[in-house]
Every structure is written in structure tokens, then in C-alpha cells.
Design a protein around this motif. Structure first.
Motif, PDB file in Angstrom:
ATOM      1  N   UNK A 190      52.116  17.821  55.600  1.00  0.00           N
ATOM      2  CA  UNK A 190      51.347  16.952  54.942  1.00  0.00           C
ATOM      3  C   UNK A 190      50.250  17.664  54.342  1.00  0.00           C
ATOM      4  N   UNK A 191      50.151  17.928  53.330  1.00  0.00           N
ATOM      5  CA  UNK A 191      48.912  18.798  52.659  1.00  0.00           C
ATOM      6  C   UNK A 191      47.536  18.062  52.348  1.00  0.00           C
ATOM      7  N   UNK A 192      46.390  18.419  52.571  1.00  0.00           N
ATOM      8  CA  UNK A 192      45.387  18.075  52.365  1.00  0.00           C
ATOM      9  C   UNK A 192      44.271  18.997  51.818  1.00  0.00           C
ATOM     10  N   UNK A 193      43.788  18.917  50.511  1.00  0.00           N
ATOM     11  CA  UNK A 193      42.937  19.713  49.920  1.00  0.00           C
ATOM     12  C   UNK A 193      41.292  19.462  49.813  1.00  0.00           C
ATOM     13  N   UNK A 194      40.544  20.166  50.306  1.00  0.00           N
ATOM     14  CA  UNK A 194      39.144  19.868  50.332  1.00  0.00           C
ATOM     15  C   UNK A 194      38.099  20.629  49.747  1.00  0.00           C
ATOM     16  N   UNK A 195      37.008  20.459  49.296  1.00  0.00           N
ATOM     17  CA  UNK A 195      35.949  21.376  48.596  1.00  0.00           C
ATOM     18  C   UNK A 195      35.993  21.074  47.200  1.00  0.00           C
ATOM     19  N   UNK A 196      36.807  20.472  46.790  1.00  0.00           N
ATOM     20  CA  UNK A 196      37.028  20.269  45.263  1.00  0.00           C
ATOM     21  C   UNK A 196      37.324  18.591  45.090  1.00  0.00           C
ATOM     22  N   UNK A 197      36.916  18.327  43.645  1.00  0.00           N
ATOM     23  CA  UNK A 197      37.101  16.779  43.285  1.00  0.00           C
ATOM     24  C   UNK A 197      38.536  16.206  43.466  1.00  0.00           C
ATOM     25  N   UNK A 198      38.581  14.956  43.424  1.00  0.00           N
ATOM     26  CA  UNK A 198      40.037  14.395  43.801  1.00  0.00           C
ATOM     27  C   UNK A 198      41.166  14.903  42.779  1.00  0.00           C
ATOM     28  N   UNK A 199      40.749  14.915  41.553  1.00  0.00           N
ATOM     29  CA  UNK A 199      41.671  15.258  40.543  1.00  0.00           C
ATOM     30  C   UNK A 199      42.257  16.576  40.814  1.00  0.00           C
ATOM     31  N   UNK A 200      41.244  17.415  40.951  1.00  0.00           N
ATOM     32  CA  UNK A 200      41.983  19.008  41.380  1.00  0.00           C
ATOM     33  C   UNK A 200      42.490  18.929  42.736  1.00  0.00           C
ATOM     34  N   UNK A 201      42.203  18.289  43.720  1.00  0.00           N
ATOM     35  CA  UNK A 201      42.883  18.228  45.104  1.00  0.00           C
ATOM     36  C   UNK A 201      44.310  17.478  44.976  1.00  0.00           C
ATOM     37  N   UNK A 202      44.480  16.678  44.110  1.00  0.00           N
ATOM     38  CA  UNK A 202      45.844  15.867  43.816  1.00  0.00           C
ATOM     39  C   UNK A 202      46.637  16.891  43.099  1.00  0.00           C
ATOM     40  N   UNK A 203      46.348  17.776  42.137  1.00  0.00           N
ATOM     41  CA  UNK A 203      46.988  18.692  41.613  1.00  0.00           C
ATOM     42  C   UNK A 203      47.495  19.791  42.758  1.00  0.00           C
ATOM     43  N   UNK A 204      46.776  20.317  43.609  1.00  0.00           N
ATOM     44  CA  UNK A 204      47.008  21.199  44.661  1.00  0.00           C
ATOM     45  C   UNK A 204      47.903  20.762  45.844  1.00  0.00           C
ATOM     46  N   UNK A 205      47.804  19.440  46.225  1.00  0.00           N
ATOM     47  CA  UNK A 205      48.555  18.606  47.008  1.00  0.00           C
ATOM     48  C   UNK A 205      49.889  18.492  46.269  1.00  0.00           C
ATOM     49  N   UNK A 206      50.165  18.024  45.226  1.00  0.00           N
ATOM     50  CA  UNK A 206      51.316  17.919  44.634  1.00  0.00           C
ATOM     51  C   UNK A 206      52.009  19.074  44.292  1.00  0.00           C
ATOM     52  N   UNK A 207      51.473  20.264  44.237  1.00  0.00           N
ATOM     53  CA  UNK A 207      52.266  21.407  44.048  1.00  0.00           C
ATOM     54  C   UNK A 207      53.002  22.105  45.436  1.00  0.00           C
ATOM     55  N   UNK A 208      51.987  21.741  46.692  1.00  0.00           N
ATOM     56  CA  UNK A 208      52.355  22.219  47.655  1.00  0.00           C
ATOM     57  C   UNK A 208      53.791  21.256  48.122  1.00  0.00           C
ATOM     58  N   UNK A 209      53.675  20.020  47.784  1.00  0.00           N
ATOM     59  CA  UNK A 209      54.737  19.240  48.069  1.00  0.00           C
ATOM     60  C   UNK A 209      56.089  19.508  47.076  1.00  0.00           C
ATOM     61  N   UNK A 210      55.734  19.970  45.918  1.00  0.00           N
ATOM     62  CA  UNK A 210      56.942  20.240  44.790  1.00  0.00           C
ATOM     63  C   UNK A 210      57.562  21.557  45.654  1.00  0.00           C
ATOM     64  N   UNK A 211      56.666  22.513  45.916  1.00  0.00           N
ATOM     65  CA  UNK A 211      57.287  23.897  46.434  1.00  0.00           C
ATOM     66  C   UNK A 211      58.064  23.573  47.784  1.00  0.00           C
ATOM     67  N   UNK A 212      57.542  22.594  48.855  1.00  0.00           N
ATOM     68  CA  UNK A 212      58.193  22.286  49.829  1.00  0.00           C
ATOM     69  C   UNK A 212      59.508  21.524  49.651  1.00  0.00           C
ATOM     70  N   UNK A 213      59.597  20.924  48.495  1.00  0.00           N
ATOM     71  CA  UNK A 213      60.564  20.275  48.653  1.00  0.00           C
ATOM     72  C   UNK A 213      61.965  21.116  48.132  1.00  0.00           C
ATOM     73  N   UNK A 214      61.543  22.008  47.121  1.00  0.00           N
ATOM     74  CA  UNK A 214      62.374  22.896  46.577  1.00  0.00           C
ATOM     75  C   UNK A 214      62.973  23.918  47.562  1.00  0.00           C
ATOM     76  N   UNK A 215      62.278  24.422  48.604  1.00  0.00           N
ATOM     77  CA  UNK A 215      62.260  24.869  49.534  1.00  0.00           C
ATOM     78  C   UNK A 215      63.418  24.200  50.424  1.00  0.00           C
TER      79      UNK A 215
END
Length: 268
Positions: free
Chosen positions: A60-85
Motif C-alpha cells: 500500500x504505497x503513499x506519497x507525501x511532500x508533493x501535490x496530489x497529482x504527482x503523488x498519484x503518479x508515484x503511487x500508480x507506478x509503485x502499484x504497476x511495478x508491484x503487479x508486474x513483479x
């Protein structure tokens, strides 16, 4: 106080904007491919003295210190890489166990977390601890882990490892409990967000103990020469798939051998 709460309180506010060539060569021998794969695994810092630690609980990734749009991009990338793995993934509404924190001063943030939650750093070896707390790199990370039985039961201090001669099982599984990745926006200035997010996703999904210099042609070398790379390399992706497919209840040398074989086959 949870680690996510600590990070959210301490992280700095965001403000930074984040013709065809034919190549010929001599085929690589099987022995050379194995040697290169072993070096890749070693430089990646995976499965060193201890068996690997990976996610048993859904990530369950959570990104902080940036706005919601950027955080959503980072969280989505973690989930995508996790799914592929092949890692387990939690639904969107979950309690964070992976925190990606963007800060204007990564060193100060790591030290602030140490003061607020010192238990987050007890598993770091001295050299790794110094790199996290005193290093000047653009990205630093740390983990907490737990030991459990192959059946998912907690292991007490009196638990003794048992071995089965047929499968050489240690009867013990090392599981990640949390992963914290700190991105220093000053040091990472000019690096594409998708590349930073891919790096964060890579180290969030298994226990990587950095062993500089990182392997070439890997996202882990993003800040060590691979500046044009934005995605995980084929070796990176193969390594993560291997981590989530090999038996977790094995000795480190057995797991390392299997991962080296996985990377070697990827290069064939």
C-alpha cells in the motif's frame, strides 16, 4: 505515532517543479553471462548475508511532500511495478506500508525520523545507516522486517530453525513490514518524475541493501550515469519477478543462485 504520520509532519512543503544504428558483437558465453548476472545481483544489494525480505502483506504505497497529482503518479507506478513483479497489492483505501517522501533536504528528514521513530533504523548495518543519515545522494531508503513461519505464524525468540533434507527449507520467511523512500528534490533536480518513481518502486518492493556503485543499465544507476533511463531495465524487471517467484524459506545462497539464474536467462 505511525511512520506515515511522522513523515507527513516532517516532510518539507513542495515547491520545486518536478537514424537506425546496427550494432554487431561477439555472442556472450554462458559462463560470462552467469558472471555478469552474479555481479548485477551483488551490486543491486539483494540477498546478501540474510535471506531476502519481500512483501507478504499487500503493498500500500503513499506519497507525501508533493501535490496530489504527482503523488498519484508515484503511487500508480509503485502499484504497476508491484503487479508486474507478482507482489500482493492492497486496494486503494488501505493503510500505508510504503512511504515515498519528497523533501528539500533528505538528510535532515531522515534524521528527524530517527529522532521521532528510532525503531525504524535498528535493522540498518553501520555503513547503510551512515549512508541514510549522512549521505548526500538524491534517494535513500530503509525497511523494517519480521520473521514468520512458512504458514504465516509469528516466530518467538525461542523459535529454532528446522531443516527438511528434501527441500532444504529453513521454515522461516522474512517479510517486509514497512519501506520508506526519501527523495531529495534538490539533489534530484532535473530528473524526470517517471524515472524517480520507477527507482522508488524498485527499492520499495524488496530489501535492497545498496552496494555502490549500482549495476549498470539498471534504474538503480539513475543518479550514477543512467540519466536517460526512465523505466526499469529488463534485468530489473526480471529480478523483481524472480524475487516474488522463488521460495522464500531458503538460505540466502540458494536464493541468490536462483536469482542469478533468472537474470542470466533474461540476457540470453
Amino acid at each position: 505515532m505511525s511512520l506515515l504520520a511522522v513523515i507527513a509532519l516532517l516532510v518539507a512543503a513542495p515547491g520545486e517543479d518536478v537514424d537506425a544504428i546496427v550494432v554487431t558483437g561477439t555472442p556472450v558465453t554462458r559462463e560470462e553471462a552467469k558472471k555478469r548476472a552474479a555481479e548485477y545481483v551483488r551490486r543491486a544489494g539483494i540477498v546478501q548475508l540474510k535471506p531476502l525480505a519481500r512483501w507478504i502483506d499487500p503493498v500500500c504505497p503513499r506519497t507525501v511532500g508533493v501535490d496530489e497529482a504527482i503523488a498519484a503518479i508515484v503511487n500508480a507506478r509503485v502499484r504497476t511495478v508491484a503487479e508486474a513483479a507478482g507482489a500482493p497489492i492492497a486496494p486503494a483505501d488501505c493503510r500505508a506500508n510504503i512511504v515515498v517522501a519528497f523533501s528539500s533536504d533528505g538528510r535532515s528528514l531522515a534524521r528527524a525520523v530517527l529522532r521521532k521513530a528510532p525503531d525504524q533504523f535498528v535493522e540498518l548495518a553501520p555503513v547503510a545507516r551512515d549512508r541514510v543519515l549522512d549521505g548526500t545522494g538524491a534517494i535513500r531508503w530503509w525497511y523494517t522486517t519480521r520473521d514468520e513461519s512458512r504458514d504465516g505464524m509469528p516466530i518467538s525468540d525461542f523459535y529454532v530453525k528446522l531443516y527438511n533434507s528434501s527441500i532444504v527449507s529453513t521454515q522461516v520467511v522474512r517479510a517486509l513490514q514497512s519501506a520508506t523512500i526519501v527523495i531529495d528534490v534538490e539533489q534530484a533536480d532535473g530528473t524526470p518524475l517517471d524515472a524517480v518513481a520507477s527507482y522508488a518502486a524498485m527499492v520499495a518492493l524488496a530489501e535492497f541493501r545498496s552496494n555502490p556503485p549500482p549495476p549498470k543499465e539498471s534504474i538503480l544507476a539513475l543518479f550514477d550515469g543512467e540519466t536517460r533511463r526512465r523505466e526499469l531495465s529488463s534485468h530489473d524487471a526480471a529480478l523483481l519477478r524472480g524475487i516474488y517467484s522463488i521460495p522464500p524459506d531458503r538460505e540466502a545462497w540458494q536464493q541468490r543462485r536462483q536469482l542469478v539464474s533468472t537474470i542470466r536467462k533474461d540476457g540470453e
